[in-house]
Structures are given as C-alpha cells and as structure tokens.
Write a protein that holds these residues in place. Structure first.
Motif, PDB file in Angstrom:
ATOM      1  N   VAL A  89     -17.349 -33.599  -6.919  1.00  0.00           N
ATOM      2  CA  VAL A  89     -17.154 -32.678  -5.800  1.00  0.00           C
ATOM      3  C   VAL A  89     -17.350 -31.237  -6.264  1.00  0.00           C
ATOM      4  CG1 VAL A  89     -15.457 -31.842  -4.126  1.00  0.00           C
ATOM      5  CG2 VAL A  89     -15.657 -34.272  -4.568  1.00  0.00           C
ATOM      6  N   MET A  90     -16.908 -30.933  -7.474  1.00  0.00           N
ATOM      7  CA  MET A  90     -17.118 -29.584  -8.005  1.00  0.00           C
ATOM      8  C   MET A  90     -18.606 -29.289  -8.165  1.00  0.00           C
ATOM      9  SD  MET A  90     -14.050 -29.392 -10.802  1.00  0.00           S
ATOM     10  CE  MET A  90     -14.440 -27.776 -11.415  1.00  0.00           C
ATOM     11  N   LEU A  91     -19.371 -30.278  -8.599  1.00  0.00           N
ATOM     12  CA  LEU A  91     -20.815 -30.109  -8.733  1.00  0.00           C
ATOM     13  C   LEU A  91     -21.474 -29.895  -7.370  1.00  0.00           C
ATOM     14  CD1 LEU A  91     -23.032 -30.124 -10.905  1.00  0.00           C
ATOM     15  CD2 LEU A  91     -23.316 -32.552 -10.453  1.00  0.00           C
ATOM     16  N   MET A  92     -21.013 -30.620  -6.368  1.00  0.00           N
ATOM     17  CA  MET A  92     -21.564 -30.445  -5.021  1.00  0.00           C
ATOM     18  C   MET A  92     -21.224 -29.069  -4.455  1.00  0.00           C
ATOM     19  SD  MET A  92     -21.095 -34.289  -3.377  1.00  0.00           S
ATOM     20  CE  MET A  92     -19.947 -33.677  -2.255  1.00  0.00           C
ATOM     21  N   CYS A  93     -20.021 -28.580  -4.714  1.00  0.00           N
ATOM     22  CA  CYS A  93     -19.632 -27.249  -4.245  1.00  0.00           C
ATOM     23  C   CYS A  93     -20.456 -26.164  -4.938  1.00  0.00           C
ATOM     24  CB  CYS A  93     -18.145 -27.022  -4.467  1.00  0.00           C
ATOM     25  SG  CYS A  93     -17.106 -28.010  -3.383  1.00  0.00           S
ATOM     26  N   LEU A  94     -20.772 -26.383  -6.183  1.00  0.00           N
ATOM     27  CA  LEU A  94     -21.633 -25.450  -6.898  1.00  0.00           C
ATOM     28  C   LEU A  94     -23.023 -25.399  -6.271  1.00  0.00           C
ATOM     29  CD1 LEU A  94     -21.424 -23.636  -9.433  1.00  0.00           C
ATOM     30  CD2 LEU A  94     -22.421 -25.504 -10.703  1.00  0.00           C
ATOM     31  N   GLU A  95     -23.536 -26.546  -5.870  1.00  0.00           N
ATOM     32  CA  GLU A  95     -24.841 -26.591  -5.199  1.00  0.00           C
ATOM     33  C   GLU A  95     -24.795 -25.904  -3.837  1.00  0.00           C
ATOM     34  OE1 GLU A  95     -27.782 -27.605  -6.371  1.00  0.00           O
ATOM     35  OE2 GLU A  95     -26.756 -27.906  -8.270  1.00  0.00           O
ATOM     36  N   ILE A  96     -23.681 -26.005  -3.131  1.00  0.00           N
ATOM     37  CA  ILE A  96     -23.535 -25.301  -1.858  1.00  0.00           C
ATOM     38  C   ILE A  96     -23.598 -23.793  -2.082  1.00  0.00           C
ATOM     39  CG2 ILE A  96     -21.891 -24.772   0.003  1.00  0.00           C
ATOM     40  CD1 ILE A  96     -21.015 -27.664  -0.079  1.00  0.00           C
ATOM     41  N   MET A  97     -22.978 -23.324  -3.152  1.00  0.00           N
ATOM     42  CA  MET A  97     -23.034 -21.887  -3.446  1.00  0.00           C
ATOM     43  C   MET A  97     -24.456 -21.449  -3.785  1.00  0.00           C
ATOM     44  SD  MET A  97     -19.492 -20.956  -5.402  1.00  0.00           S
ATOM     45  CE  MET A  97     -19.523 -22.223  -6.645  1.00  0.00           C
ATOM     46  N   PHE A  98     -25.190 -22.268  -4.551  1.00  0.00           N
ATOM     47  CA  PHE A  98     -26.583 -21.933  -4.850  1.00  0.00           C
ATOM     48  C   PHE A  98     -27.421 -21.867  -3.576  1.00  0.00           C
ATOM     49  CE2 PHE A  98     -26.208 -23.853  -9.331  1.00  0.00           C
ATOM     50  CZ  PHE A  98     -25.903 -22.614  -9.860  1.00  0.00           C
ATOM     51  N   ASN A  99     -27.203 -22.800  -2.658  1.00  0.00           N
ATOM     52  CA  ASN A  99     -27.963 -22.799  -1.414  1.00  0.00           C
ATOM     53  C   ASN A  99     -27.602 -21.618  -0.522  1.00  0.00           C
ATOM     54  OD1 ASN A  99     -29.513 -25.051  -1.970  1.00  0.00           O
ATOM     55  ND2 ASN A  99     -27.939 -26.444  -1.209  1.00  0.00           N
ATOM     56  N   ALA A 100     -26.368 -21.158  -0.577  1.00  0.00           N
ATOM     57  CA  ALA A 100     -25.986 -19.973   0.185  1.00  0.00           C
ATOM     58  C   ALA A 100     -26.739 -18.741  -0.312  1.00  0.00           C
ATOM     59  CB  ALA A 100     -24.481 -19.751   0.084  1.00  0.00           C
ATOM     60  N   VAL A 101     -26.882 -18.629  -1.615  1.00  0.00           N
ATOM     61  CA  VAL A 101     -27.652 -17.510  -2.169  1.00  0.00           C
ATOM     62  C   VAL A 101     -29.116 -17.624  -1.783  1.00  0.00           C
ATOM     63  CG1 VAL A 101     -28.387 -16.429  -4.323  1.00  0.00           C
ATOM     64  CG2 VAL A 101     -26.031 -17.158  -4.042  1.00  0.00           C
ATOM     65  N   ASN A 102     -29.645 -18.840  -1.746  1.00  0.00           N
ATOM     66  CA  ASN A 102     -31.034 -19.035  -1.338  1.00  0.00           C
ATOM     67  C   ASN A 102     -31.251 -18.648   0.119  1.00  0.00           C
ATOM     68  OD1 ASN A 102     -31.944 -19.902  -3.814  1.00  0.00           O
ATOM     69  ND2 ASN A 102     -31.568 -22.057  -3.371  1.00  0.00           N
ATOM     70  N   VAL A 103     -30.289 -18.932   0.989  1.00  0.00           N
ATOM     71  CA  VAL A 103     -30.398 -18.525   2.392  1.00  0.00           C
ATOM     72  C   VAL A 103     -30.436 -17.002   2.492  1.00  0.00           C
ATOM     73  CG1 VAL A 103     -29.133 -18.458   4.589  1.00  0.00           C
ATOM     74  CG2 VAL A 103     -29.380 -20.608   3.368  1.00  0.00           C
ATOM     75  N   ALA A 104     -29.613 -16.327   1.718  1.00  0.00           N
ATOM     76  CA  ALA A 104     -29.605 -14.860   1.741  1.00  0.00           C
ATOM     77  C   ALA A 104     -30.934 -14.300   1.238  1.00  0.00           C
ATOM     78  CB  ALA A 104     -28.451 -14.328   0.908  1.00  0.00           C
ATOM     79  N   PHE A 105     -31.459 -14.843   0.136  1.00  0.00           N
ATOM     80  CA  PHE A 105     -32.753 -14.383  -0.378  1.00  0.00           C
ATOM     81  C   PHE A 105     -33.868 -14.598   0.639  1.00  0.00           C
ATOM     82  CE2 PHE A 105     -31.552 -14.817  -5.080  1.00  0.00           C
ATOM     83  CZ  PHE A 105     -31.412 -13.449  -5.214  1.00  0.00           C
ATOM     84  N   ALA A 106     -33.898 -15.761   1.254  1.00  0.00           N
ATOM     85  CA  ALA A 106     -34.966 -16.061   2.213  1.00  0.00           C
ATOM     86  C   ALA A 106     -34.854 -15.186   3.445  1.00  0.00           C
ATOM     87  CB  ALA A 106     -34.923 -17.535   2.597  1.00  0.00           C
ATOM     88  N   SER A 107     -33.655 -14.923   3.911  1.00  0.00           N
ATOM     89  CA  SER A 107     -33.510 -14.083   5.101  1.00  0.00           C
ATOM     90  C   SER A 107     -33.893 -12.632   4.810  1.00  0.00           C
ATOM     91  CB  SER A 107     -32.086 -14.164   5.638  1.00  0.00           C
ATOM     92  OG  SER A 107     -31.161 -13.713   4.677  1.00  0.00           O
ATOM     93  N   PHE A 108     -33.488 -12.101   3.652  1.00  0.00           N
ATOM     94  CA  PHE A 108     -33.906 -10.745   3.294  1.00  0.00           C
ATOM     95  C   PHE A 108     -35.421 -10.663   3.155  1.00  0.00           C
ATOM     96  CE2 PHE A 108     -29.542  -9.835   1.521  1.00  0.00           C
ATOM     97  CZ  PHE A 108     -29.253  -8.861   2.453  1.00  0.00           C
TER      98      PHE A 108
END
Length: 100
Positions: free
Chosen positions: A30-49
């Motif tokens: 679950v900790m590994l999955m939460c880490l991946e969620i954080m990486f994807n959140a940063v990717n959403v921010a990069f793509a939107s900018f």
C-alpha cells in the motif's frame, strides 16, 4: 475550456491522498501504491502547466517520468515481495534487518 486551477486542485488532492496514505498505512504494498499516486499527481501538474503554456517540453518530461516510475514500481515491488517471502513480514514497522 477547463481552467488551470482545477487541474492543480486535482493534482494537490491526489498528492495529499498519496501522502496521507503513505504516512498512515504500514503495509509495504500500500505504501508503494501511495508513492505511485504521488508521482502521478506531479505528472498531472507538469502536463497541465505544459498544456496551458503551449509548450511540449513538460509533456515529454511526463512521458519520461512515467517510464521511470514504471521501472521504479517494478523494482520496488520485487524488493517488497522478496522481503515478504524471506521474512514473512508485510509491515514496515517490523523490518529491522535487510541482511539476506
């Protein structure tokens, strides 16, 4: 057109969910999955900018970041599975030695 602030709110929400899940839960997978969620959140921010600045550099960076995150997830999952198989421990609090 959807405003930039909505994408940033989505990104902040995803990052917060991942961070809270990483801090609260002690199950290694679950900790590994939460880490991946954080990486994807940063990717959403990069793509939107990148989209709102009409620049493809951020979107190309997101593609490389997704590839690196996928390889990181594979290696992390392999390490977690090796720990669980060898020790039978699935919680991060109980791991006290990484000697094999």
């Amino acid at each position: 057109m959807i405003p930039l602030s909505w994408y940033l709110i989505l990104s902040a929400t995803l990052f917060s969910i991942g961070l809270i899940g990483f801090i609260i839960r002690r199950d290694l997978i679950v900790m590994l999955m939460c880490l991946e969620i954080m990486f994807n959140a940063v990717n959403v921010a990069f793509a939107s900018f990148s989209y709102y600045n009409a620049n493809l550099t951020g979107q190309i960076f997101v593609l490389f970041s997704i590839a690196i995150a996928a390889s990181e997830a594979v290696i992390g999952l392999a390490i977690v599975l090796a720990i669980v198989r060898n020790t039978g421990i699935n919680h991060s609090d109980e791991i006290n030695s990484l000697r094999g």
